[in-house]
Design a protein around this motif. Structure first.
Motif, mmCIF file in Angstrom:
data_model
loop_
_atom_site.group_PDB
_atom_site.id
_atom_site.type_symbol
_atom_site.label_atom_id
_atom_site.label_comp_id
_atom_site.label_asym_id
_atom_site.label_seq_id
_atom_site.Cartn_x
_atom_site.Cartn_y
_atom_site.Cartn_z
ATOM 1 N N ALA A 22 78.678 63.815 -9.584
ATOM 2 C CA ALA A 22 79.451 63.898 -8.450
ATOM 3 C C ALA A 22 78.926 62.123 -8.031
ATOM 4 O O ALA A 22 79.498 60.878 -7.709
ATOM 5 N N TRP A 23 78.024 62.335 -7.034
ATOM 6 C CA TRP A 23 77.348 61.148 -6.706
ATOM 7 C C TRP A 23 76.880 59.393 -7.574
ATOM 8 O O TRP A 23 76.980 58.992 -7.073
ATOM 9 N N THR B 2 79.890 70.594 -5.199
ATOM 10 C CA THR B 2 79.030 69.931 -6.357
ATOM 11 C C THR B 2 77.602 69.762 -6.764
ATOM 12 O O THR B 2 77.443 69.327 -7.773
ATOM 13 N N ARG C 56 81.241 68.131 0.082
ATOM 14 C CA ARG C 56 80.774 68.233 -1.768
ATOM 15 C C ARG C 56 79.699 69.052 -1.781
ATOM 16 O O ARG C 56 80.126 69.248 -2.225
#
Length: 380
Positions: free
Chosen positions: A50-51, A265, A262
């Motif tokens: 995700a990053w 994630t 988040r």
């Protein structure tokens, strides 16, 4: 051959990913860059998909990457890290666990796991990584490599994604002492603390006792052969508690704004660490910071102008199901240099069963180049 995505995130065939920009002592060396450093034209993935998806393309190289390229090294590729470098096992919930070429079936050690495996497997000659709580020294020990955590702040960290700035260092690994030292010629400043050729080496039975018998025996043998004297140095659990609290508080300060909504994630182990980190209040963080400052002063005073020999890790590379069991004992060992802000070189040793382990040499602040010389003599 198919790209092993547990080791590499980006590795072109034929390579390199980035050619040298100059010539020097690193001519012919190839570097596996931990996926926390900026490489121009690439994104920083930090071990988290995700990053990576949201990350911008970097316009310039991180300082350390640029200096290696200018000295003749090529970047072979970008190698995997555990998520945000917040672990020591080598396991990444998204990309897998890099293999350990020196101890098949056992973990690679992290968080500089991908670069270390790339070097141990002969796919690169140098691993550029980071060491906050042991992330160079642990994979070095588990995979039979040479590795260094420099004096805190000695190597420029521009273009590096941080974890806990009070402890983060730019470190590296290699298969031999010569390559480790040549990288030091490029990245390290001139020493601020001189070490004489006959610098006293000391070893603590209490610190050796934190390690499993086969590691203790291998490290103790190297220390005895080097003529190390006895040191009165007991493990300090309170130091480790303060280190872990401050590390967590800083990790949340750095990454919390992005992670707050988040957390799903993250893999379970790293998510658990960040969940605990988000609960640390301002008062607890300040108390831990003060405790770390006191411990740093005491560690430096205890060490003086000597070199301390201790195990790099408490065990040989564990099997995956045992990966967390030795974590606390290992961190009691690794936090000595981390809290002290001191240089530490992991020298490969071999246990009676033939498995790799590491003997860690911790020297005075600013003695990095001389410590590499001492380590090279001991490991030859």
């Amino acid at each position: 051959m198919a790209l092993d995505l547990s080791v590499w995130r980006v590795r072109p065939e034929p390579g390199p990913l980035v050619a040298p920009s100059g010539s020097g002592v690193l001519d012919g060396e190839t570097v596996a860059v931990k996926d926390l450093f900026a490489v121009a034209g690439q994104r920083v993935g930090a071990g988290n998909p995700a990053w990576l998806a949201a990350a911008p393309t970097q316009q310039a190289h991180a300082d350390a990457v640029a200096r290696l390229l200018a000295a003749g090294a090529a970047v072979a590729g970008i190698a995997q890290t555990e998520e945000f470098a917040y672990s020591l096992t080598g396991a990444n919930a998204h990309y897998g666990t890099p293999p350990n070429p020196r101890a098949p079936g056992r973990i690679s050690g992290g968080s500089t796991s991908g670069p270390a495996t790339a070097v141990a497997a002969g796919e690169a000659s140098v691993a550029l990584g980071t060491d906050t709580g042991g992330s160079v020294r642990v994979p070095a020990a588990y995979q039979g490599l040479w590795g260094i955590r420099p004096t805190h702040g000695a190597v420029a960290d521009g273009g590096l994604l941080p974890l806990a700035p009070s402890f983060d260092t730019v470190g590296w690994l290699a298969r031999d002492a010569g390559a480790l030292a040549r990288v030091g010629e490029v990245l390290l400043p001139e020493d601020q603390a001189a070490l004489p050729d006959d610098v006293p080496l000391v070893v603590s039975d209490d610190l050796l006792g934190l390690a499993a018998p086969e590691v203790r025996d291998a490290v103790g043998r190297l220390a005895r052969d080097a003529g190390a004297g006895a040191a009165d140095w007991s493990p300090e659990p309170a130091w480790l508690a303060a280190f872990q609290t401050l590390q967590a508080a800083e990790a949340w300060a750095v990454h919390g704004p992005w992670l707050a909504d988040r957390m799903d994630t993250l893999g379970p182990a790293v998510r658990g660490r960040f969940e605990r980190a988000r609960l640390i209040g301002v008062v607890d963080a300040a108390t831990a910071r003060a405790a770390v400052a006191r411990a740093r002063a005491e560690i430096r005073d205890r060490l003086g102008e000597r070199v301390l020999v201790l195990p790099s890790t408490a065990t040989v590379a564990p099997r995956p199901e045992d990966a967390e069991a030795a974590r606390e004992a290992t961190m009691l060992l690794t936090c000595v240099a981390g809290i002290g802000g001191l240089p530490a070189v992991s020298v490969p040793v071999t246990t009676a069963s033939g498995l790799p382990a590491g003997a860690c040499l911790v020297g005075p602040a600013g003695s990095d180049r001389a410590l590499l010389t001492v380590a090279g003599r001991l490991g030859s």
